[in-house]
Scaffold this motif. Structure first.
Motif, PDB file in Angstrom:
ATOM      1  N   ALA A  45      43.637  44.824  34.837  1.00 17.75           N
ATOM      2  CA  ALA A  45      43.449  43.413  35.190  1.00 17.75           C
ATOM      3  C   ALA A  45      42.207  43.232  36.062  1.00 17.75           C
ATOM      4  O   ALA A  45      41.440  42.272  35.886  1.00 17.75           O
ATOM      5  N   ARG A  46      42.001  44.149  36.984  1.00 18.07           N
ATOM      6  CA  ARG A  46      40.811  44.052  37.841  1.00 18.07           C
ATOM      7  C   ARG A  46      39.537  44.164  37.011  1.00 18.07           C
ATOM      8  O   ARG A  46      38.573  43.416  37.225  1.00 18.07           O
ATOM      9  N   ALA A  47      39.526  45.102  36.076  1.00 20.64           N
ATOM     10  CA  ALA A  47      38.355  45.266  35.216  1.00 20.64           C
ATOM     11  C   ALA A  47      38.115  44.021  34.370  1.00 20.64           C
ATOM     12  O   ALA A  47      36.972  43.604  34.155  1.00 20.64           O
ATOM     13  N   LEU A  48      39.184  43.409  33.895  1.00 25.95           N
ATOM     14  CA  LEU A  48      39.049  42.161  33.138  1.00 25.95           C
ATOM     15  C   LEU A  48      38.475  41.057  34.024  1.00 25.95           C
ATOM     16  O   LEU A  48      37.637  40.261  33.587  1.00 25.95           O
ATOM     17  N   GLY A  49      38.926  41.007  35.267  1.00 21.21           N
ATOM     18  CA  GLY A  49      38.409  40.007  36.188  1.00 21.21           C
ATOM     19  C   GLY A  49      36.918  40.160  36.427  1.00 21.21           C
ATOM     20  O   GLY A  49      36.186  39.167  36.527  1.00 21.21           O
ATOM     21  N   LEU A  50      36.460  41.398  36.509  1.00 16.25           N
ATOM     22  CA  LEU A  50      35.027  41.632  36.697  1.00 16.25           C
ATOM     23  C   LEU A  50      34.216  41.195  35.484  1.00 16.25           C
ATOM     24  O   LEU A  50      33.007  40.982  35.586  1.00 16.25           O
ATOM     25  N   GLN A  51      34.885  41.072  34.349  1.00 17.19           N
ATOM     26  CA  GLN A  51      34.237  40.535  33.144  1.00 17.19           C
ATOM     27  C   GLN A  51      34.448  39.023  33.022  1.00 17.19           C
ATOM     28  O   GLN A  51      34.094  38.428  32.004  1.00 17.19           O
ATOM     29  N   PHE A  54      39.487  35.875  33.206  1.00 20.69           N
ATOM     30  CA  PHE A  54      40.526  35.644  34.208  1.00 20.69           C
ATOM     31  C   PHE A  54      41.899  35.364  33.595  1.00 20.69           C
ATOM     32  O   PHE A  54      42.916  35.847  34.095  1.00 20.69           O
ATOM     33  N   THR A  55      41.943  34.589  32.527  1.00 24.58           N
ATOM     34  CA  THR A  55      43.228  34.271  31.903  1.00 24.58           C
ATOM     35  C   THR A  55      43.886  35.524  31.341  1.00 24.58           C
ATOM     36  O   THR A  55      45.100  35.741  31.509  1.00 24.58           O
ATOM     37  N   THR A  56      43.096  36.358  30.688  1.00 29.15           N
ATOM     38  CA  THR A  56      43.632  37.605  30.141  1.00 29.15           C
ATOM     39  C   THR A  56      44.106  38.521  31.257  1.00 29.15           C
ATOM     40  O   THR A  56      45.162  39.164  31.152  1.00 29.15           O
ATOM     41  N   ALA A  57      43.346  38.576  32.338  1.00 32.42           N
ATOM     42  CA  ALA A  57      43.730  39.418  33.475  1.00 32.42           C
ATOM     43  C   ALA A  57      45.049  38.951  34.078  1.00 32.42           C
ATOM     44  O   ALA A  57      45.933  39.762  34.389  1.00 32.42           O
ATOM     45  N   VAL A  75      49.562  44.066  42.535  1.00 29.31           N
ATOM     46  CA  VAL A  75      49.629  42.815  41.778  1.00 29.31           C
ATOM     47  C   VAL A  75      49.112  41.655  42.635  1.00 29.31           C
ATOM     48  O   VAL A  75      48.289  40.843  42.188  1.00 29.31           O
ATOM     49  N   LEU A  76      49.574  41.575  43.878  1.00 32.50           N
ATOM     50  CA  LEU A  76      49.104  40.517  44.773  1.00 32.50           C
ATOM     51  C   LEU A  76      47.608  40.636  45.043  1.00 32.50           C
ATOM     52  O   LEU A  76      46.873  39.635  45.041  1.00 32.50           O
ATOM     53  N   LEU A  77      47.164  41.849  45.278  1.00 33.62           N
ATOM     54  CA  LEU A  77      45.755  42.088  45.577  1.00 33.62           C
ATOM     55  C   LEU A  77      44.866  41.673  44.412  1.00 33.62           C
ATOM     56  O   LEU A  77      43.846  40.987  44.597  1.00 33.62           O
ATOM     57  N   GLU A  78      45.263  42.068  43.206  1.00 38.49           N
ATOM     58  CA  GLU A  78      44.427  41.722  42.051  1.00 38.49           C
ATOM     59  C   GLU A  78      44.504  40.236  41.718  1.00 38.49           C
ATOM     60  O   GLU A  78      43.513  39.647  41.288  1.00 38.49           O
ATOM     61  N   ARG A  79      45.665  39.614  41.931  1.00 35.97           N
ATOM     62  CA  ARG A  79      45.719  38.156  41.747  1.00 35.97           C
ATOM     63  C   ARG A  79      44.796  37.469  42.752  1.00 35.97           C
ATOM     64  O   ARG A  79      44.101  36.502  42.419  1.00 35.97           O
ATOM     65  N   GLY A  80      44.790  37.967  43.979  1.00 38.02           N
ATOM     66  CA  GLY A  80      43.897  37.399  44.980  1.00 38.02           C
ATOM     67  C   GLY A  80      42.439  37.575  44.607  1.00 38.02           C
ATOM     68  O   GLY A  80      41.624  36.654  44.748  1.00 38.02           O
ATOM     69  N   ARG A  81      42.102  38.765  44.112  1.00 34.87           N
ATOM     70  CA  ARG A  81      40.726  38.999  43.684  1.00 34.87           C
ATOM     71  C   ARG A  81      40.343  38.063  42.540  1.00 34.87           C
ATOM     72  O   ARG A  81      39.227  37.522  42.505  1.00 34.87           O
ATOM     73  N   LEU A  82      41.268  37.894  41.597  1.00 40.66           N
ATOM     74  CA  LEU A  82      40.991  37.006  40.466  1.00 40.66           C
ATOM     75  C   LEU A  82      40.734  35.582  40.934  1.00 40.66           C
ATOM     76  O   LEU A  82      39.784  34.925  40.478  1.00 40.66           O
ATOM     77  N   ALA A  89      39.010  30.367  46.486  1.00 42.79           N
ATOM     78  CA  ALA A  89      39.321  31.199  47.645  1.00 42.79           C
ATOM     79  C   ALA A  89      40.573  30.716  48.365  1.00 42.79           C
ATOM     80  O   ALA A  89      41.329  31.522  48.920  1.00 42.79           O
ATOM     81  N   THR A  90      40.809  29.415  48.344  1.00 45.20           N
ATOM     82  CA  THR A  90      41.989  28.870  49.020  1.00 45.20           C
ATOM     83  C   THR A  90      43.273  29.452  48.435  1.00 45.20           C
ATOM     84  O   THR A  90      44.213  29.783  49.171  1.00 45.20           O
ATOM     85  N   ALA A  91      43.320  29.590  47.120  1.00 45.14           N
ATOM     86  CA  ALA A  91      44.496  30.177  46.473  1.00 45.14           C
ATOM     87  C   ALA A  91      44.558  31.681  46.692  1.00 45.14           C
ATOM     88  O   ALA A  91      45.643  32.275  46.691  1.00 45.14           O
ATOM     89  N   ALA A  92      43.401  32.305  46.877  1.00 43.71           N
ATOM     90  CA  ALA A  92      43.363  33.761  47.046  1.00 43.71           C
ATOM     91  C   ALA A  92      43.956  34.197  48.378  1.00 43.71           C
ATOM     92  O   ALA A  92      44.627  35.235  48.455  1.00 43.71           O
ATOM     93  N   VAL A  93      43.721  33.423  49.429  1.00 44.23           N
ATOM     94  CA  VAL A  93      44.064  33.873  50.783  1.00 44.23           C
ATOM     95  C   VAL A  93      45.548  34.208  50.958  1.00 44.23           C
ATOM     96  O   VAL A  93      45.879  35.295  51.444  1.00 44.23           O
TER      97      VAL A  93
END
Length: 206
Positions: A45-51, A54-57, A75-82, A89-93
């Motif tokens: 998922a993280r690798a997908l996010g870097l591409q 986001f929806t696929t991740a 899971v929380l960390l990667e959702r935050g990164r996404l 950023a507001t949703a990430a925090v």
């Protein structure tokens, strides 16, 4: 048994997220342990996010059953990164805050610092506080790979100072990053630190 950072380092190439995605996907398919497979999938998922997929991740993360603290944190960390990468950023925090808290409670120091480092990025107004928490956490370990986080933490603080034209503070932070890179970092990190120091010294010249 949780996957190790050494295993991740072997497969990750952040300059090639598509290639990393394939390697991580293969690793996930080869493990017979459900929790390990879920951890590998968080990295897919993280690798997908870097591409910027986001929806696929998110769909990859949706399919996971977080049965261990490590998987819950990832899971929380990667959702935050996404969320942060997608510009929210507001949703990430809150996701990253939960990741940091669970990691701390579970003794997952590397992931705790990762979450705190992301909070310093996503919650820039409170970056000094998040960075201070990460530095305090790192003071409790002598693991070289975990201490490598010092490079990124000081580097990010340095650029925040630089962008605010606090060049003396920036120089101190970049020198701390250089020291950490010399002790625990990669050759690339050492090069980046030297370049940042040179740029900051140039900005300090009258």
């Amino acid at each position: 048994m949780a996957i190790t950072q050494a295993q991740l380092d072997e497969l990750w190439d952040f300059s090639d997220p598509a290639g990393s995605e394939q390697r991580l996907h293969t690793a996930a398919g080869q493990t017979t342990d459900a929790a390990d497979r879920a951890e590998w999938q968080t990295q897919v998922a993280r690798a997908l996010g870097l591409q910027e997929r986001f929806t696929t991740a998110d769909a990859v993360l949706d399919d996971l059953d977080p049965t261990t603290p490590a998987v819950r944190v990832r899971v929380l960390l990667e959702r935050g990164r996404l969320r942060n990468s997608a510009g929210d950023a507001t949703a990430a925090v809150p996701l990253l805050e939960d990741a940091a808290q669970i990691a701390a409670s579970a003794g997952l120091l590397f992931l705790q610092v990762d979450a705190l480092h992301m909070l310093a990025i996503a919650d820039a107004a409170h970056a000094p506080e998040w960075t201070a928490q990460a530095l305090a956490a790192l003071a409790t370990t002598d693991d070289p790979r975990t201490l490598r986080w010092l490079v990124g933490l000081h580097n990010n603080a340095g650029w925040a100072h630089f962008d605010a034209e606090r060049y003396e503070d920036a120089l101190a932070a970049f020198e701390a990053a250089q020291d950490a890179a010399t002790r625990w970092g990669t050759p690339q990190q050492l090069t980046w630190a030297a370049e940042a120091i040179a740029e900051t010294r140039a900005a300090l010249e009258p």
